[in-house]
Design a protein around this motif. Structure first.
Motif, PDB file in Angstrom:
ATOM      1  N   PHE A 187     -16.665  36.183  94.227  1.00 16.15           N
ATOM      2  CA  PHE A 187     -15.750  36.373  95.356  1.00 16.15           C
ATOM      3  C   PHE A 187     -14.618  37.286  94.892  1.00 16.15           C
ATOM      4  CE2 PHE A 187     -14.811  32.418  93.119  1.00 16.15           C
ATOM      5  CZ  PHE A 187     -13.500  32.617  92.713  1.00 16.15           C
ATOM      6  N   THR A 188     -13.900  37.843  95.832  1.00 15.27           N
ATOM      7  CA  THR A 188     -12.771  38.707  95.498  1.00 15.27           C
ATOM      8  C   THR A 188     -11.605  37.860  95.018  1.00 15.27           C
ATOM      9  OG1 THR A 188     -13.437  40.342  97.149  1.00 15.27           O
ATOM     10  CG2 THR A 188     -11.146  40.421  96.384  1.00 15.27           C
ATOM     11  N   GLY A 189     -11.059  38.195  93.865  1.00 15.57           N
ATOM     12  CA  GLY A 189      -9.959  37.412  93.320  1.00 15.57           C
ATOM     13  C   GLY A 189      -9.247  38.134  92.202  1.00 15.57           C
ATOM     14  N   VAL A 190      -8.313  37.437  91.606  1.00 16.25           N
ATOM     15  CA  VAL A 190      -7.506  37.974  90.510  1.00 16.25           C
ATOM     16  C   VAL A 190      -7.861  37.228  89.234  1.00 16.25           C
ATOM     17  CG1 VAL A 190      -5.156  38.246  89.627  1.00 16.25           C
ATOM     18  CG2 VAL A 190      -5.626  38.647  92.041  1.00 16.25           C
ATOM     19  N   VAL A 191      -8.035  37.977  88.157  1.00 16.28           N
ATOM     20  CA  VAL A 191      -8.291  37.361  86.858  1.00 16.28           C
ATOM     21  C   VAL A 191      -6.981  36.759  86.351  1.00 16.28           C
ATOM     22  CG1 VAL A 191      -9.019  37.765  84.479  1.00 16.28           C
ATOM     23  CG2 VAL A 191     -10.137  38.995  86.358  1.00 16.28           C
ATOM     24  N   VAL A 192      -6.950  35.453  86.180  1.00 16.49           N
ATOM     25  CA  VAL A 192      -5.728  34.782  85.736  1.00 16.49           C
ATOM     26  C   VAL A 192      -5.815  34.325  84.290  1.00 16.49           C
ATOM     27  CG1 VAL A 192      -5.182  34.026  88.064  1.00 16.49           C
ATOM     28  CG2 VAL A 192      -6.510  32.532  86.596  1.00 16.49           C
ATOM     29  N   GLU A 193      -7.032  34.404  83.694  1.00  9.64           N
ATOM     30  CA  GLU A 193      -7.162  33.974  82.300  1.00  9.64           C
ATOM     31  C   GLU A 193      -8.435  34.578  81.709  1.00  9.64           C
ATOM     32  OE1 GLU A 193      -7.149  29.829  79.650  1.00  9.64           O
ATOM     33  OE2 GLU A 193      -7.309  29.765  81.849  1.00  9.64           O
ATOM     34  N   ARG A 194      -8.296  35.164  80.509  1.00  7.21           N
ATOM     35  CA  ARG A 194      -9.464  35.636  79.760  1.00  7.21           C
ATOM     36  C   ARG A 194      -9.833  34.555  78.753  1.00  7.21           C
ATOM     37  NH1 ARG A 194      -8.039  41.568  77.598  1.00  7.21           N
ATOM     38  NH2 ARG A 194     -10.253  41.568  77.081  1.00  7.21           N
ATOM     39  N   LEU A 195     -11.051  34.042  78.852  1.00  5.54           N
ATOM     40  CA  LEU A 195     -11.480  32.928  78.017  1.00  5.54           C
ATOM     41  C   LEU A 195     -12.241  33.394  76.781  1.00  5.54           C
ATOM     42  CD1 LEU A 195     -12.586  30.566  80.903  1.00  5.54           C
ATOM     43  CD2 LEU A 195     -10.413  30.575  79.676  1.00  5.54           C
ATOM     44  N   VAL A 196     -12.611  34.669  76.717  1.00  6.76           N
ATOM     45  CA  VAL A 196     -13.217  35.265  75.528  1.00  6.76           C
ATOM     46  C   VAL A 196     -12.576  36.630  75.314  1.00  6.76           C
ATOM     47  CG1 VAL A 196     -15.415  34.056  75.795  1.00  6.76           C
ATOM     48  CG2 VAL A 196     -15.109  36.297  76.852  1.00  6.76           C
ATOM     49  N   GLN A 197     -12.749  37.145  74.138  1.00 11.26           N
ATOM     50  CA  GLN A 197     -12.228  38.464  73.792  1.00 11.26           C
ATOM     51  C   GLN A 197     -13.381  39.400  73.452  1.00 11.26           C
ATOM     52  OE1 GLN A 197      -9.000  39.149  74.210  1.00 11.26           O
ATOM     53  NE2 GLN A 197      -8.658  37.012  74.792  1.00 11.26           N
ATOM     54  N   VAL A 198     -13.110  40.691  73.545  1.00  9.81           N
ATOM     55  CA  VAL A 198     -14.117  41.694  73.222  1.00  9.81           C
ATOM     56  C   VAL A 198     -14.563  41.509  71.770  1.00  9.81           C
ATOM     57  CG1 VAL A 198     -14.548  44.160  72.953  1.00  9.81           C
ATOM     58  CG2 VAL A 198     -13.240  43.327  74.917  1.00  9.81           C
ATOM     59  N   GLY A 199     -15.883  41.518  71.549  1.00  5.09           N
ATOM     60  CA  GLY A 199     -16.432  41.348  70.216  1.00  5.09           C
ATOM     61  C   GLY A 199     -16.965  39.955  69.952  1.00  5.09           C
ATOM     62  N   GLU A 200     -16.560  38.983  70.746  1.00  3.96           N
ATOM     63  CA  GLU A 200     -17.065  37.623  70.562  1.00  3.96           C
ATOM     64  C   GLU A 200     -18.486  37.510  71.082  1.00  3.96           C
ATOM     65  OE1 GLU A 200     -14.572  34.472  71.931  1.00  3.96           O
ATOM     66  OE2 GLU A 200     -12.726  35.477  71.354  1.00  3.96           O
ATOM     67  N   PHE A 201     -19.252  36.631  70.446  1.00  2.00           N
ATOM     68  CA  PHE A 201     -20.620  36.372  70.876  1.00  2.00           C
ATOM     69  C   PHE A 201     -20.607  35.161  71.800  1.00  2.00           C
ATOM     70  CE2 PHE A 201     -24.912  34.764  70.762  1.00  2.00           C
ATOM     71  CZ  PHE A 201     -25.693  35.911  70.719  1.00  2.00           C
ATOM     72  N   VAL A 202     -21.263  35.298  72.949  1.00  4.41           N
ATOM     73  CA  VAL A 202     -21.310  34.204  73.914  1.00  4.41           C
ATOM     74  C   VAL A 202     -22.751  33.803  74.153  1.00  4.41           C
ATOM     75  CG1 VAL A 202     -19.175  34.855  75.078  1.00  4.41           C
ATOM     76  CG2 VAL A 202     -21.353  35.812  75.870  1.00  4.41           C
ATOM     77  N   SER A 203     -22.930  32.547  74.512  1.00  2.24           N
ATOM     78  CA  SER A 203     -24.243  32.032  74.877  1.00  2.24           C
ATOM     79  C   SER A 203     -24.335  31.944  76.392  1.00  2.24           C
ATOM     80  CB  SER A 203     -24.469  30.654  74.248  1.00  2.24           C
ATOM     81  OG  SER A 203     -24.380  30.711  72.849  1.00  2.24           O
ATOM     82  N   ARG A 204     -25.531  31.773  76.861  1.00  3.51           N
ATOM     83  CA  ARG A 204     -25.758  31.640  78.294  1.00  3.51           C
ATOM     84  C   ARG A 204     -24.980  30.433  78.822  1.00  3.51           C
ATOM     85  NH1 ARG A 204     -29.964  33.080  81.906  1.00  3.51           N
ATOM     86  NH2 ARG A 204     -30.246  31.589  83.608  1.00  3.51           N
ATOM     87  N   GLY A 205     -24.162  30.646  79.848  1.00  4.14           N
ATOM     88  CA  GLY A 205     -23.360  29.584  80.440  1.00  4.14           C
ATOM     89  C   GLY A 205     -21.940  29.500  79.906  1.00  4.14           C
ATOM     90  N   ALA A 206     -21.612  30.246  78.845  1.00  2.00           N
ATOM     91  CA  ALA A 206     -20.258  30.202  78.279  1.00  2.00           C
ATOM     92  C   ALA A 206     -19.259  30.825  79.254  1.00  2.00           C
ATOM     93  CB  ALA A 206     -20.225  30.937  76.946  1.00  2.00           C
ATOM     94  N   GLU A 207     -18.080  30.220  79.400  1.00  3.94           N
ATOM     95  CA  GLU A 207     -17.051  30.721  80.307  1.00  3.94           C
ATOM     96  C   GLU A 207     -16.375  31.946  79.696  1.00  3.94           C
ATOM     97  OE1 GLU A 207     -14.489  27.398  80.787  1.00  3.94           O
ATOM     98  OE2 GLU A 207     -15.858  26.301  82.110  1.00  3.94           O
TER      99      GLU A 207
END
Length: 363
Positions: A187-207
């Motif tokens: 949906f259209t909205g504003v990003v209010v929090e970044r829960l990961v940073q560039v370079g981090e490895f994430v798994s399927r389902g990670a916020e």
């Protein structure tokens, strides 16, 4: 020697001191009474603000706390594994369908190329097997090919066709995983929090980010179970936000109470675009059956010593003092018991300095 008083003539000697003091006292007393009267008679009309008394069906109300919330507030998760290559900045507005973050898809793109190569190989096998089957059919017409050979060639061709279909499904799955490497905004909205940073490895389902729709808001309030019988969807209730009051309809009532707090939840419309998500508000909810009464703005009540009254503006713009008692509170209004009727103009600002009979000017 004693003073000499001539009969028939006023005394030329000063009066005794006590008589003079009494005269001065009476003069001052007379002036203290006359001067305010003269000033009152000559004073210009006092500027005031007025509002009308209202006679209607009202219910007693209680105030409960509420919070302005967004109807869409989500922590967006990744749909595939990989290294994060980009995340939208905090405060950035993202339109629905656009990416909030991206995950490296290099391995998936290589896998897609491998799947396409396998599909091409299978299609080449199918062409050969189709030609072989056609040749056997021609030989069978001259009894130079057995039925067993024909059946085997047809079965091999069918299996290859199924392998091609599986390869096409694998390609579609890989393409979908590549698309999922873009974490899209639902949906259209504003990003209010970044829960990961560039370079981090994430798994399927990670916020990866929290997205809030700031344009679609409502009020969430908790109400005691005792008022549930007086609240329905569509009922307009008073809402106070930053000392300003307005009416808003109840959008939804959740008819389930918490067994610990004995409270239930309701949602109220909040369409004011200036409100910030998370702002506290107060909501006035009815807690009695409605009855007919006369209500006036709270600012119309004047407390002076032990008496309570309102000042009614007459047809000639003079004010009349009316003694009243108060009843139930009705948000910004209050029930009054006294000689006040529907439509009476009551002074709501400037009443403290007015006297009965004084002329006023309505701003």
């Amino acid at each position: 020697p004693s003073p000499i008083r001539l009969t028939g003539f006023p005394s030329l000697l000063p009066e005794p001191e006590t008589t003079m003091n009494e005269t001065i006292r009476k003069t001052i007393l007379a002036l203290s009474v006359l001067l305010p009267v003269l000033a009152f008679a000559q004073a210009p009309p006092a500027p005031v603000a007025v509002d009308e008394a209202r006679k209607d069906l009202f219910s007693a109300a209680i105030w409960v706390s509420g919070t302005v919330i967004s109807r869409n507030d989500a922590r967006i998760g990744a749909e595939t594994d990989g290294r994060v290559t980009w995340v939208a900045d905090v405060g950035e507005k993202v339109t629905a369908g656009n990416p909030v973050a991206r995950v490296d898809a290099t391995d998936l793109e290589l896998e897609l190329e491998d799947n396409r190569a396998r599909l091409a190989s299978l299609k080449a096998q199918r062409r050969f097997q189709q030609n072989n089957l056609d040749r056997l059919n021609r030989l069978a017409q001259s009894d130079n090919a057995s039925a067993n050979q024909l059946d085997e060639a047809a079965a091999t061709l069918d299996m290859t066709s199924q392998e091609i279909r599986r390869a096409e499904v694998t390609i579609a799955q890989t393409q979908r995983r590549i698309e999922q490497s873009k974490v899209l905004a639902p949906f259209t909205g504003v990003v209010v929090e970044r829960l990961v940073q560039v370079g981090e490895f994430v798994s399927r389902g990670a916020e990866v980010a929290r997205l809030v729709d700031v344009d679609n808001r409502e009020i969430r309030a908790q109400a005691p179970l005792g008022v549930s019988g007086y609240i329905r969807e569509g009922l307009e209730v008073a809402v106070e936000h930053r000392q300003n009051q307005f009416l808003a309809p109840v959008k939804r009532v959740i008819p389930v109470g918490d067994e610990r707090s004995r409270m239930f939840e309701l949602r109220i419309a909040a369409d004011n675009p200036s409100w910030v998500i998370g702002s506290p508000v107060r909501v006035a909810l009815p807690n009695s059956d409605p009855r007919e009464l006369v209500a006036v703005p709270r600012d119309a009540l004047v407390l002076r010593g032990s008496e309570m009254f309102v000042l009614r503006v007459m047809a000639d713009n003079t004010v009349e003092k009316i003694q009243v008692d108060t009843g139930i509170g009705l948000g910004s209004l209050v029930e009054v018991i006294g000689d006040v009727t529907d439509g009476d103009r009551l002074v709501t600002r400037g009443a403290e300095r007015l006297r009965p009979g004084q002329e006023v000017k309505i701003n």
